[in-house]
Design a protein around this motif. Structure first.
Motif, PDB file in Angstrom:
ATOM      1  N   ARG A 189       0.946  -1.060   0.468  1.00  0.00           N
ATOM      2  CA  ARG A 189      -0.151  -0.043   0.264  1.00  0.00           C
ATOM      3  C   ARG A 189       0.685   0.998  -0.165  1.00  0.00           C
ATOM      4  O   ARG A 189       1.853   1.374   0.419  1.00  0.00           O
TER       5      ARG A 189
ATOM      6  N   THR B  98       2.046   4.554   0.568  1.00  0.00           N
ATOM      7  CA  THR B  98       2.235   5.887   2.131  1.00  0.00           C
ATOM      8  C   THR B  98       3.247   6.694   2.091  1.00  0.00           C
ATOM      9  O   THR B  98       2.463   7.610   2.771  1.00  0.00           O
TER      10      THR B  98
ATOM     11  N   THR C   9      -8.716   7.153  -0.848  1.00  0.00           N
ATOM     12  CA  THR C   9      -8.302   6.163  -1.886  1.00  0.00           C
ATOM     13  C   THR C   9      -7.440   4.987  -1.919  1.00  0.00           C
ATOM     14  O   THR C   9      -6.103   6.075  -0.901  1.00  0.00           O
ATOM     15  N   ASP C  10      -6.954   4.427  -1.289  1.00  0.00           N
ATOM     16  CA  ASP C  10      -5.938   3.888  -1.306  1.00  0.00           C
ATOM     17  C   ASP C  10      -5.310   3.682  -2.474  1.00  0.00           C
ATOM     18  O   ASP C  10      -5.296   2.968  -3.849  1.00  0.00           O
ATOM     19  N   HIS C  11      -4.038   3.605  -2.843  1.00  0.00           N
ATOM     20  CA  HIS C  11      -2.897   2.905  -3.681  1.00  0.00           C
ATOM     21  C   HIS C  11      -2.164   2.282  -3.953  1.00  0.00           C
ATOM     22  O   HIS C  11      -1.895   1.164  -2.763  1.00  0.00           O
ATOM     23  N   ILE C  12      -1.672   1.285  -4.327  1.00  0.00           N
ATOM     24  CA  ILE C  12      -0.738   0.087  -3.942  1.00  0.00           C
ATOM     25  C   ILE C  12       0.018   0.678  -5.702  1.00  0.00           C
ATOM     26  O   ILE C  12      -0.071   0.510  -6.366  1.00  0.00           O
TER      27      ILE C  12
ATOM     28  N   ARG D 170      -5.306   1.145  -8.002  1.00  0.00           N
ATOM     29  CA  ARG D 170      -6.215   2.049  -6.460  1.00  0.00           C
ATOM     30  C   ARG D 170      -7.611   1.170  -6.187  1.00  0.00           C
ATOM     31  O   ARG D 170      -7.764   1.000  -6.962  1.00  0.00           O
TER      32      ARG D 170
ATOM     33  N   LYS E  19      -4.772  -7.587  -4.140  1.00  0.00           N
ATOM     34  CA  LYS E  19      -4.444  -7.007  -3.036  1.00  0.00           C
ATOM     35  C   LYS E  19      -5.222  -5.867  -2.884  1.00  0.00           C
ATOM     36  O   LYS E  19      -5.289  -5.363  -1.883  1.00  0.00           O
ATOM     37  N   LEU E  20      -5.426  -4.965  -3.635  1.00  0.00           N
ATOM     38  CA  LEU E  20      -6.727  -3.944  -4.005  1.00  0.00           C
ATOM     39  C   LEU E  20      -8.035  -5.213  -3.263  1.00  0.00           C
ATOM     40  O   LEU E  20      -8.891  -4.426  -2.995  1.00  0.00           O
TER      41      LEU E  20
ATOM     42  N   LEU F 192      -7.640  -4.988   0.066  1.00  0.00           N
ATOM     43  CA  LEU F 192      -7.736  -4.196   1.429  1.00  0.00           C
ATOM     44  C   LEU F 192      -9.541  -4.215   0.950  1.00  0.00           C
ATOM     45  O   LEU F 192      -9.674  -3.188   2.234  1.00  0.00           O
TER      46      LEU F 192
ATOM     47  N   GLU G  35     -10.475  -6.160   4.352  1.00  0.00           N
ATOM     48  CA  GLU G  35      -9.829  -5.174   4.835  1.00  0.00           C
ATOM     49  C   GLU G  35     -11.239  -3.993   5.651  1.00  0.00           C
ATOM     50  O   GLU G  35     -10.897  -3.857   6.609  1.00  0.00           O
ATOM     51  N   LYS G  36     -11.749  -3.576   4.500  1.00  0.00           N
ATOM     52  CA  LYS G  36     -12.678  -2.475   5.117  1.00  0.00           C
ATOM     53  C   LYS G  36     -13.833  -2.574   5.721  1.00  0.00           C
ATOM     54  O   LYS G  36     -14.782  -2.323   5.265  1.00  0.00           O
TER      55      LYS G  36
END
Length: 143
Positions: free
Chosen positions: A5, A7, A44-47, A60, A91-92, A95, A98-99
């Motif tokens: 992820r 950061t 927004t999560d980016h990987i 993302r 991976k997305l 995530l 996880e939400k």
């Protein structure tokens, strides 16, 4: 291969370079259309996926309604056919889980439709044009 992820600003810049190469240079998407307000939205999560220490693939995740929306998934041409796209999607999805989300959706380029079908996605729309590229909306649910 390592999927992380994003950061740091340095990681985001590396991801942006990959998106510019794949979407803007290879596919002709104008840069002003590739990058949007969701890139800087803290929700927004980016990987980023690294291969031998080098950035090679990105994606993302945004929460849209009750689904995780997978977006901006791309792999550098030099690293295609090595499973990096699958690593980005997994991976997305992780995530999104996880939400607490139970499903994902994405707008897939038609040429990538079978790739997403192999990962459990189903087409839920007719073909539509986005940046002069044919797309379909696809979804996947998990328990």
């Amino acid at each position: 291969m390592k999927a992380i992820r994003i950061t740091t600003e340095q990681e985001f810049e590396a991801a942006s370079r990959i998106r510019k190469v794949v979407f803007c240079e290879e596919q002709g998407v104008p840069e002003e259309n590739e990058f949007d307000e969701y890139d800087v939205d803290p929700s927004t999560d980016h990987i980023l996926v690294y291969v031998e220490g080098q950035p090679a693939a990105v994606g993302r995740l945004r929460v849209v309604g009750d689904a995780g929306k997978l977006e901006r998934i791309c792999v550098l041409a030099s690293h295609r056919k090595y499973g990096l796209g699958k690593a980005v999607v997994e991976k997305l999805e992780s995530l999104a889980m996880e939400k607490g989300l139970k499903k994902a959706k994405l707008n897939a380029q038609v040429q990538a439709e079978n790739f997403y079908k192999r990962l459990g996605y189903a087409v839920v729309s007719d073909v539509f044009m986005e940046e002069n590229i044919p797309h379909v909306t696809m979804t996947k649910e998990w328990a």
